[in-house]
Design a protein around this motif. Structure first.
Motif: not given
Length: 440
Positions: A116-141
């Motif tokens: 299962s790990i092998h399949n997940c890593l093999k099928n890893k999404k090829k996202n050009p925007l490979n970065k962490k996305v922060e949402d400042s409202d998540d915790f304040i809500t």
């Protein structure tokens, strides 16, 4: 299986399962991080580079599906693998819809995990925007309310979230002090950096210093290697010191140096290390009293108390209670698969009148319990006996003093066949006063 040591985050509230998974991952040549809650997992996702997320579904407070949704939105390039001991078609479909790539049912074999790990890593999404996305409202809500006190709290959070001023949060147990600290951290410029929470009262006195500041090899018996402390782990981020009033004098002295010199000494070392950490502390005790009786340093108090936040007990912000009830109903209704459970207005009224000595934590626990035990509707009969005291008479049923007096005078007159002299005697007033009252 892999030449590169990918970082895998495993999330499960079962410590035995975490240890088993960690051993399996080590055998597969992976590096692992582990978390026992969704909040802890989000901290790691924000502060570390993760190549695969493995999470259980059934966890307290926030479940694994919510973590999958959060990670899919904010860390879209990280594949997600779900494990659960409560398999069903619905949970599998829900997990995949939420963003999971694969699904494992407990107990599973080493080979099944490997595949299962092998399949997940093999099928890893090829996202050009490979970065962490922060949402400042998540915790304040997560800070819910409509009261004046709540609005003022949100305003303070917005003012302090982007600076490094020390913050002291004071208030009764259960008023959400750690949630406030997390909101300050995750809504500001430090959101992508570590948030380290330390319960100063929960760490044995003989360990607290080494846990906070770390130690060098040979510093004491059992110190077989150099170990970084929690201040090191919080570098460039925030360290939250809960129950700061329980800190020993030695820890207080070291904290004062941290605040004054921006440096720490590891246990057993004579060499200071510069650090860059914001300190937020909290207490449910009166530190002024502690200063007077000599158990807390006054100079440290003023260093910690640059920005002061006083949490308001729930009994003093009653208007927030119905909003909190609705929030917890939605949260636990989703968690326990009962999204249609509702609550009657009479039940809400009784809950609103309760004084809640345990504050928000007590209310949340009650709603969680009611969700588990109720079918479709939570009414007054569903509530614990301790809450079901006699309901007050409704205002519309109460009469004014003038109305009561009028009714009684007419009742007396009727009883004496409208004999005003007799009625005045019974009422113990003279005829003139009775006549004036009748004119009114």
């Amino acid at each position: 299986m892999s030449l590169k040591k990918e970082n895998i985050l495993i999330v499960d509230d079962n410590y035995d399962m975490l240890e088993l998974l960690q051993r399996n991952l080590k055998d597969l040549n992976f590096h692992s991080y582990k978390a026992t809650s969704v909040i802890e997992a989000i901290d790691i996702l924000k502060s570390s580079t993760i190549d695969l997320l493995i999470t259980d579904l059934q966890m307290p407070e926030i479940n694994g599906i919510e973590l999958i949704k959060y990670a899919d939105e904010h860390f879209p390039n990280i594949p997600k693998l779900v494990i659960t001991g409560f398999p069903s078609v619905d949970t599998a479909i829900n997990a995949v819809k939420s963003g999971a790539l694969d699904y494992l049912t407990k107990p599973f074999t080493f080979e099944e995990l490997k595949k299962s790990i092998h399949n997940c890593l093999k099928n890893k999404k090829k996202n050009p925007l490979n970065k962490k996305v922060e949402d400042s409202d998540d915790f304040i809500t997560n800070l819910v309310g409509i009261s004046k006190e709540h609005t003022q709290l949100i305003d303070i959070i917005k003012r302090v979230k982007n600076n490094k001023a020390t913050v002291l949060i004071q208030g009764e147990s259960g008023t959400g002090k750690e949630l406030i600290a997390r909101s300050i951290h995750y809504n500001g410029n430090f959101a992508s950096k570590p948030f380290i929470s330390v319960n100063c009262g929960g760490i044995p006195e003989n360990l607290i210093e080494s846990e906070l500041f770390g130690y060098v090899k040979g510093a004491f018996t059992g110190a077989n290697e150099t170990k970084a402390g929690l201040f090191h782990a919080a570098e460039n981020g925030t360290i939250f010191l809960d129950e700061i009033g329980t800190a020993t004098h030695s820890v207080q002295t070291r904290l004062l140096r941290v605040l004054q010199e921006k440096e720490i000494y590891m246990i057993g070392s004579q060499k200071p290390q510069k650090i860059n950490v914001r300190i937020i502390s909290a207490t449910n005790s009166n530190l002024q009293n502690s200063i007077e009786n000599g158990t807390f340093r006054e100079d440290l108090y003023y260093r910690l108390n640059v920005v002061n936040i006083e949490t308001t007990p729930l009994r003093d912000r009653k208007t927030d209670i119905p909003v909190l009830i609705t929030t917890f109903l939605k949260k636990y209704g989703k968690e326990y698969g009962k999204p249609d459970v509702t609550i009657t207005q009479k039940a809400i009224d009784i809950l609103t009148r309760h004084n809640w000595p345990g504050n928000i934590r007590e209310l949340e626990n009650i709603i969680q319990r009611l969700i588990i035990l109720s079918d479709k509707i939570i009414d007054t009969n569903s509530l614990p006996k301790s809450l079901k005291y006699k309901e007050p008479i409704e205002h519309e049923k109460l009469k004014s003093l003038h109305e009561i007096e009028k009714s009684y005078i007419l009742k007396v007159l009727a009883a004496v066949n409208n004999n005003k002299t007799k009625a005045a005697e019974i009422l113990q007033i003279d005829r003139k006063t009775l006549r004036q009252k009748l004119l009114k």
